[in-house]
Enzyme design. Structure first.
Site, short mmCIF file in Angstrom:
data_model
loop_
_atom_site.label_atom_id
_atom_site.label_comp_id
_atom_site.label_asym_id
_atom_site.label_seq_id
_atom_site.Cartn_x
_atom_site.Cartn_y
_atom_site.Cartn_z
N ASP A 46 21.48 -17.13 -2.95
CA ASP A 46 20.42 -16.13 -2.84
C ASP A 46 20.68 -15.35 -1.56
O ASP A 46 20.64 -15.91 -0.47
CB ASP A 46 19.06 -16.82 -2.79
CG ASP A 46 17.96 -15.98 -3.42
OD1 ASP A 46 18.26 -14.86 -3.86
OD2 ASP A 46 16.82 -16.45 -3.49
N GLU A 59 17.19 -10.00 0.96
CA GLU A 59 16.70 -8.91 0.12
C GLU A 59 16.74 -7.57 0.85
O GLU A 59 16.33 -7.46 2.01
CB GLU A 59 15.25 -9.21 -0.30
CG GLU A 59 15.10 -10.42 -1.20
CD GLU A 59 15.66 -10.19 -2.58
OE1 GLU A 59 15.52 -9.06 -3.10
OE2 GLU A 59 16.25 -11.14 -3.15
N ARG A 80 20.54 -10.50 -17.17
CA ARG A 80 21.76 -10.63 -16.38
C ARG A 80 22.48 -11.90 -16.80
O ARG A 80 21.88 -12.83 -17.33
CB ARG A 80 21.44 -10.68 -14.89
CG ARG A 80 20.73 -9.45 -14.36
CD ARG A 80 20.37 -9.60 -12.89
NE ARG A 80 19.51 -10.76 -12.65
CZ ARG A 80 18.95 -11.05 -11.48
NH1 ARG A 80 19.17 -10.25 -10.44
NH2 ARG A 80 18.19 -12.11 -11.34
N ARG A 130 24.85 -11.92 -12.17
CA ARG A 130 24.10 -12.50 -11.04
C ARG A 130 24.89 -13.70 -10.54
O ARG A 130 25.16 -14.64 -11.29
CB ARG A 130 22.71 -12.93 -11.51
CG ARG A 130 21.90 -13.75 -10.50
CD ARG A 130 21.57 -12.92 -9.26
NE ARG A 130 20.54 -13.53 -8.44
CZ ARG A 130 20.74 -14.46 -7.50
NH1 ARG A 130 21.97 -14.92 -7.27
NH2 ARG A 130 19.74 -14.93 -6.80
#
EC number: 3.1.-.-
Length: 298
Positions: free
Chosen positions: A158, A161, A201, A153
């Site tokens: 971020d 999505e 992760r 990750r």
């Protein structure tokens, strides 16, 4: 004429001679072992063997999964490997190749990185054969793939999505995924380990080489406007580059790069507003709140 006790005396002499011979032999062995021509090579062989084993365990032993990472590796060590798949715009699968090309990865026949799903699965058939016989319905090919790869990750960012679990896709989610895939898929990268998250992760800072320069994948995503700075209340990892990340995000906003671009005429006619785009964190929070309300209504 022999004296009555002469045999006893001779036996004592023979025993004494035997003991003397044994002592001479022992002294001879001790002397031989302590000679420099014997002692130095023995010590050198022992030391080199011990150091070789420690070097192998520290730098040349392959780490297949997060379960094989020692706790003291986090925040101290980096791992080098090849990206085998990109599942989302901020995470991917890494096949650890310790030592890289210098250790034979990529050119020795027994040190090749499998690039296809079938080849990856074959590497795990032996280790899980017994488990498969015991629980044939519980051992899937996806599970086998997880048994030989690290799930990484990207730390500090971020990405928008993709559509999943019935949720709609965010704008620029596909563009971010395509960009990351084109950049690192089947490429060699180095990851700086930070921690293990709740999804097993490895949260890590990711670097790739462009000619002779090392580039930070997360930082490049922020510059392109394909990710935001990670804003969760817990679990954020930046190392020593948080300010650099935030500055890159602000610059992308000012230049209207990627997800920060103003909607064009067609998008405005389609109903797109001029307000700031929804960040991945806001998207997750909105859907989480909606799901809680739905459960409460039931």
């Amino acid at each position: 004429m022999r004296w009555p006790w002469s045999g006893h005396d001779e036996e004592k002499k023979r025993n004494a001679a035997t003991r003397s011979k044994r002592a001479e032999t022992a002294n001879s062995w001790t002397g031989t072992l302590l000679e420099s021509r014997t002692l130095v090579p023995s010590v050198a062989l022992t030391v080199s063997t011990v150091l070789g084993l420690r070097l192998y365990k520290a730098y040349f032993r392959r780490i297949p999964t997060v379960n094989h990472i020692k706790p003291d590796y986090f925040r101290r060590r980096t791992l080098f490997g090849q990206v085998t798949s990109v599942g989302d715009a901020d995470n991917f699968r890494l096949y650890h190749t310790p030592g890289g090309r210098l250790a034979g990865w990529g050119w020795l026949p027994w040190k090749t990185v499998p690039t296809k799903r079938e080849a990856l699965v074959k590497q795990t058939v032996g280790p899980v054969l017994i488990l498969w016989r015991l629980r044939p319905r519980r051992i899937s090919s996806d599970w086998m793939l997880k048994a030989i790869q690290l799930h990484i990750r990207i730390a500090g960012v971020d990405a928008p999505e993709l559509a999943h679990w019935g949720r709609e896709a965010q704008p620029y989610s596909k563009e971010a995924l395509d960009w990351l895939t084109q950049l690192i898929l089947h490429q060699r990268v180095r990851v700086r380990l930070y921690r293990r998250d709740q999804y097993d992760r490895v949260v890590a800072q990711v670097y790739y080489r462009r000619w002779f320069f090392r580039q930070d994948v997360g930082l490049e995503m922020l510059k392109m406007g394909l990710a935001t700075v990670y804003e969760a209340k817990s679990g954020a990892e930046f190392g020593d580059v948080e300010q650099q990340y935030r500055a890159a995000e602000e610059k992308a906003k000012e230049s209207r790069a990627g997800m920060w671009a103003k909607p064009n005429l067609l998008q405005r006619l389609g109903g797109a507003g001029t307000k700031a785009p929804e960040s991945p964190r806001e998207y997750k929070s909105r859907h989480t709140a909606a799901e809680k309300q739905k459960k409460a209504a039931w």
